[in-house]
Scaffold this motif. Structure first.
Motif, PDB file in Angstrom:
ATOM      1  N   UNK A  75      57.702 -29.764 -51.220  1.00  0.00           N
ATOM      2  CA  UNK A  75      58.646 -30.560 -50.446  1.00  0.00           C
ATOM      3  C   UNK A  75      58.712 -31.981 -50.977  1.00  0.00           C
ATOM      4  N   UNK A  76      59.878 -32.598 -50.850  1.00  0.00           N
ATOM      5  CA  UNK A  76      60.057 -33.994 -51.241  1.00  0.00           C
ATOM      6  C   UNK A  76      59.176 -34.858 -50.341  1.00  0.00           C
ATOM      7  N   UNK A  77      58.381 -35.758 -50.940  1.00  0.00           N
ATOM      8  CA  UNK A  77      57.525 -36.613 -50.118  1.00  0.00           C
ATOM      9  C   UNK A  77      58.323 -37.636 -49.301  1.00  0.00           C
ATOM     10  N   UNK A  78      59.567 -37.877 -49.668  1.00  0.00           N
ATOM     11  CA  UNK A  78      60.389 -38.866 -48.964  1.00  0.00           C
ATOM     12  C   UNK A  78      61.139 -38.248 -47.782  1.00  0.00           C
ATOM     13  N   UNK A  79      61.953 -37.227 -48.029  1.00  0.00           N
ATOM     14  CA  UNK A  79      62.807 -36.661 -46.967  1.00  0.00           C
ATOM     15  C   UNK A  79      62.300 -35.321 -46.442  1.00  0.00           C
ATOM     16  N   UNK A  80      61.252 -34.781 -47.059  1.00  0.00           N
ATOM     17  CA  UNK A  80      60.638 -33.508 -46.656  1.00  0.00           C
ATOM     18  C   UNK A  80      61.523 -32.288 -46.902  1.00  0.00           C
ATOM     19  N   UNK A  81      62.577 -32.469 -47.695  1.00  0.00           N
ATOM     20  CA  UNK A  81      63.443 -31.345 -48.080  1.00  0.00           C
ATOM     21  C   UNK A  81      62.666 -30.431 -49.038  1.00  0.00           C
ATOM     22  N   UNK A  82      62.861 -29.134 -48.911  1.00  0.00           N
ATOM     23  CA  UNK A  82      62.235 -28.177 -49.818  1.00  0.00           C
ATOM     24  C   UNK A  82      62.871 -28.333 -51.191  1.00  0.00           C
TER      25      UNK A  82
END
Length: 75
Positions: A39-46
């Motif tokens: 997951x993206x550490x910024x927006x938590x998008x997979x």
């Protein structure tokens, strides 16, 4: 060897501890899709979906396709 598998709860707890210091932590060879992905550490998008192999990459070059955060992984 007669050693039982590590309980999934122990693996999940280890993942949670590692995530306190690391951005890209995932569990391999486990049930539960949410534990296998990156997951993206910024927006938590997979950004990387895994089954037992990488099955989908949601990156724009080396950036999250959702927020543009640089994703520091080697594929």
């Amino acid at each position: 060897m007669d050693i039982p598998p590590t309980p999934i709860k122990s693996l999940i707890r280890a993942k949670e501890i590692a995530e306190e210091k690391l951005d890209y932590v995932y569990l391999g060879n486990v049930e539960g899709q949410e534990y296998r992905n990156t997951y993206c550490p910024n927006c938590k998008e997979e950004v990387i979906s895994r089954n037992y192999n990488v099955v989908q990459i949601n990156l724009d070059g080396k950036k999250c396709s959702n927020c543009g955060q640089e994703i520091k992984v080697i594929l």
